[in-house]
Design an enzyme around this catalytic site. Structure first.
Site, PDB file in Angstrom:
ATOM      1  N   HIS A 184       1.005   2.131  -7.147  1.00 48.58           N
ATOM      2  CA  HIS A 184       1.046   2.736  -5.803  1.00 48.58           C
ATOM      3  C   HIS A 184      -0.343   3.228  -5.399  1.00 48.58           C
ATOM      4  O   HIS A 184      -0.642   4.424  -5.429  1.00 48.58           O
ATOM      5  CB  HIS A 184       2.072   3.867  -5.768  1.00 48.58           C
ATOM      6  CG  HIS A 184       3.490   3.394  -5.877  1.00 48.58           C
ATOM      7  ND1 HIS A 184       4.200   3.447  -7.061  1.00 48.58           N
ATOM      8  CD2 HIS A 184       4.321   2.822  -4.962  1.00 48.58           C
ATOM      9  CE1 HIS A 184       5.416   2.962  -6.872  1.00 48.58           C
ATOM     10  NE2 HIS A 184       5.515   2.563  -5.606  1.00 48.58           N
ATOM     11  N   HIS A 224       2.973   4.085   4.304  1.00 49.69           N
ATOM     12  CA  HIS A 224       4.276   4.292   3.665  1.00 49.69           C
ATOM     13  C   HIS A 224       4.224   4.929   2.274  1.00 49.69           C
ATOM     14  O   HIS A 224       5.218   5.495   1.810  1.00 49.69           O
ATOM     15  CB  HIS A 224       5.035   2.959   3.589  1.00 49.69           C
ATOM     16  CG  HIS A 224       4.653   2.114   2.417  1.00 49.69           C
ATOM     17  ND1 HIS A 224       3.487   1.389   2.366  1.00 49.69           N
ATOM     18  CD2 HIS A 224       5.288   1.892   1.231  1.00 49.69           C
ATOM     19  CE1 HIS A 224       3.422   0.755   1.214  1.00 49.69           C
ATOM     20  NE2 HIS A 224       4.498   1.037   0.500  1.00 49.69           N
ATOM     21  N   ASP A 225       3.083   4.867   1.569  1.00 55.47           N
ATOM     22  CA  ASP A 225       2.991   5.461   0.227  1.00 55.47           C
ATOM     23  C   ASP A 225       1.812   6.427   0.094  1.00 55.47           C
ATOM     24  O   ASP A 225       1.270   6.605  -1.008  1.00 55.47           O
ATOM     25  CB  ASP A 225       2.880   4.363  -0.835  1.00 55.47           C
ATOM     26  CG  ASP A 225       4.237   3.915  -1.357  1.00 55.47           C
ATOM     27  OD1 ASP A 225       5.181   4.723  -1.326  1.00 55.47           O
ATOM     28  OD2 ASP A 225       4.367   2.745  -1.780  1.00 55.47           O
ATOM     29  N   ASP A 334       7.750  -3.980   1.479  1.00 55.22           N
ATOM     30  CA  ASP A 334       7.404  -3.024   0.426  1.00 55.22           C
ATOM     31  C   ASP A 334       7.621  -3.620  -0.969  1.00 55.22           C
ATOM     32  O   ASP A 334       6.888  -3.308  -1.910  1.00 55.22           O
ATOM     33  CB  ASP A 334       8.241  -1.758   0.602  1.00 55.22           C
ATOM     34  CG  ASP A 334       7.808  -0.630  -0.315  1.00 55.22           C
ATOM     35  OD1 ASP A 334       6.648  -0.655  -0.786  1.00 55.22           O
ATOM     36  OD2 ASP A 334       8.622   0.275  -0.572  1.00 55.22           O
ATOM     37  N   TYR A 356       5.499   2.595 -14.616  1.00 52.27           N
ATOM     38  CA  TYR A 356       6.821   2.974 -15.137  1.00 52.27           C
ATOM     39  C   TYR A 356       6.704   3.557 -16.550  1.00 52.27           C
ATOM     40  O   TYR A 356       7.315   4.581 -16.880  1.00 52.27           O
ATOM     41  CB  TYR A 356       7.742   1.751 -15.177  1.00 52.27           C
ATOM     42  CG  TYR A 356       8.382   1.403 -13.844  1.00 52.27           C
ATOM     43  CD1 TYR A 356       8.187   2.173 -12.703  1.00 52.27           C
ATOM     44  CD2 TYR A 356       9.200   0.277 -13.733  1.00 52.27           C
ATOM     45  CE1 TYR A 356       8.775   1.838 -11.494  1.00 52.27           C
ATOM     46  CE2 TYR A 356       9.800  -0.066 -12.529  1.00 52.27           C
ATOM     47  CZ  TYR A 356       9.582   0.714 -11.422  1.00 52.27           C
ATOM     48  OH  TYR A 356      10.178   0.377 -10.231  1.00 52.27           O
ATOM     49  N   GLN A 385      12.303  -8.614 -14.081  1.00 49.94           N
ATOM     50  CA  GLN A 385      12.216  -9.476 -12.899  1.00 49.94           C
ATOM     51  C   GLN A 385      13.580 -10.012 -12.472  1.00 49.94           C
ATOM     52  O   GLN A 385      13.931  -9.961 -11.294  1.00 49.94           O
ATOM     53  CB  GLN A 385      11.271 -10.650 -13.187  1.00 49.94           C
ATOM     54  CG  GLN A 385       9.805 -10.283 -13.131  1.00 49.94           C
ATOM     55  CD  GLN A 385       8.938 -11.485 -13.438  1.00 49.94           C
ATOM     56  OE1 GLN A 385       9.012 -12.052 -14.525  1.00 49.94           O
ATOM     57  NE2 GLN A 385       8.115 -11.880 -12.478  1.00 49.94           N
TER      58      GLN A 385
END
Length: 422
Positions: A184, A224-225, A334, A356, A385
């Protein structure tokens, strides 16, 4: 003469009593024929007249000298100016003569360079509209320039009367407010914005959606982020962070992104909406908040089901239908990395897993719940995925393909090809 006062009459008299005229041919003055000098006074009236005449003569003389001197200076100045102009003309003649020899060749080269420049620019700008656009080849300053181009090419600069300098400042400020996270970050911001720009162009949304709404879509993608901390909403809520407390556990990150976006816009030097009316600004603000909040994946099923219910009888003139479409569009953009070619999408998966794993490691240290898809000890790239493609991306792009035109159809085919058969 020494001892003679001013304004006295001096006469020379020869031995015969005659007056001697002072001239080069006057008789020689010898001891035997010496001149007599006779000095006689001049009356005061005549003296005053002589004195005034002398002063006037001197004034006239000085004035004449000054005039002649002035003329001489002007002539010299004129001479310098003429010489300067002549030198310039000579240089121009030499240049023109040299240019005249190859003028046609020069013109041809200029045309070729200009055509090559516009062709290369056109090629890159057309490439910018494609889902195959490789965002890894561009430096941050180049991404800023490409974002700026999007606002010009779509006509948003004219639509919102944006000051060009303000647009540059706003984009720079946006870039500064993206953190250096593995995923991000500002490149992700550009990636989402570029996909939105491609969707708008390839699906010809300019023919069915008002320009202001397209501007809201693009600007929401850019913002948006903003200031994403690199830890998702689940962590914010479980760790009871300041953001979770501030927003009562309701989409804390998305609410924060909105707040940062409008904090930037509150600065007049960065406010790209400063020249729009208050009514239009309220609509823009409401639209951006709605779209950025829609990127919370906790709301994915709710938003997708609402859109599916409208797809069969979709009406671009219906505000609810249009709002539902815009929410799906920003969601698709997104999470659209898998729509891109493998060489572009694969590095993004590595970045996402790194982010993550950083979160799950911290959650383990703090004794917080860990999501299986974020645990480095459980997740693999293929499993990450396949599940995401099957249950999130393909259903959403399939729904969009019914109203979204060629890009969404191509994207759906690409996604389905990536999923191995059961």
């Amino acid at each position: 003469m020494a001892g003679v006062q001013k304004f006295k009459k001096i006469l020379l008299i020869d031995q015969n009593g005659g007056y001697v005229t002072v001239s080069p041919t006057m008789p020689v003055n010898t001891k035997d024929t010496a001149y007599k000098v006779q000095i006689s006074p001049v009356n005061e009236d005549k003296a005053g007249s002589v004195e005034g005449s002398f002063e006037r003569s001197m004034e006239a003389l000085m004035s004449s000298v000054a005039q002649e001197l002035s003329k001489a200076l002007k002539v010299d100045q004129l001479r310098v100016e003429v010489m300067t102009r002549l030198t310039g003309i000579e240089r121009r003649i030499d240049t023109e003569s040299l240019r005249g020899v190859e003028v046609e060749k020069c013109r041809k080269e200029i045309r070729e360079i200009r055509d090559q420049f516009f062709e290369s620019q056109k090629k890159y700008f057309d490439y910018l509209k494609q889902p195959t656009f490789n965002i890894w080849h561009w430096e941050p300053n180049e991404m800023l320039s490409l974002l700026e181009h999007m606002y010009y090419e779509l006509g948003l600069v004219q639509e919102w009367n944006i000051n060009p300098i303000t647009l540059k400042r706003w984009l720079l400020c946006v870039q500064e407010n993206y953190r250096n996270n593995p995923f991000h970050n500002f490149r992700h911001c550009f990636c989402v914005s570029q996909m939105m720009y491609g969707v708008i162009n390839l699906c010809k949304l300019t023919e069915s959606i008002p320009l202001c709404d397209l501007g809201i879509l693009l600007t929401s993608a850019v913002c948006h982020d903003l200031d994403h901390p690199g830890y998702n909403n689940a962590y914010q809520v479980n760790a009871r962070t300041e953001l979770a407390i501030r927003y009562n556990d309701i989409s804390p990150l998305e609410n924060h992104h909105c707040a940062v976006a409008f904090r930037i816009l509150s600065n007049p030097e960065c406010n790209i909406f400063r020249n729009v009316s208050e009514t239009i600004f309220r609509d823009i603000r409401a639209g951006m908040i709605q779209l950025i909040l829609a990127t919370d994946m906790a709301r994915h099923n709710e938003i997708l089901e609402a859109f599916k219910s409208r797809v069969d009888n979709f009406d671009f003139h219906n505000d609810e239908h249009l709002t539902s479409l815009k929410m799906i569009l920003i969601k698709c953009c997104d999470i659209s990395n898998e729509v891109r070619p493998m060489e572009i999408s694969e590095p993004w998966l590595d970045c996402l897993l790194e982010e993550y794993f950083n979160q799950s490691d911290r959650e383990k240290l703090e004794g917080l719940p860990v999501a299986p898809f974020m645990d480095r000890d459980k997740v693999t790239k293929p499993s990450a995925q396949i599940g995401f493609l099957k249950f999130v991306l393909i259903p959403m792009f399939s729904a969009l393909s019914k109203v979204g035109g060629p890009l969404s159809s191509i994207a759906t085919a690409r996604l389905i090809a990536d999923v191995p058969p059961n």
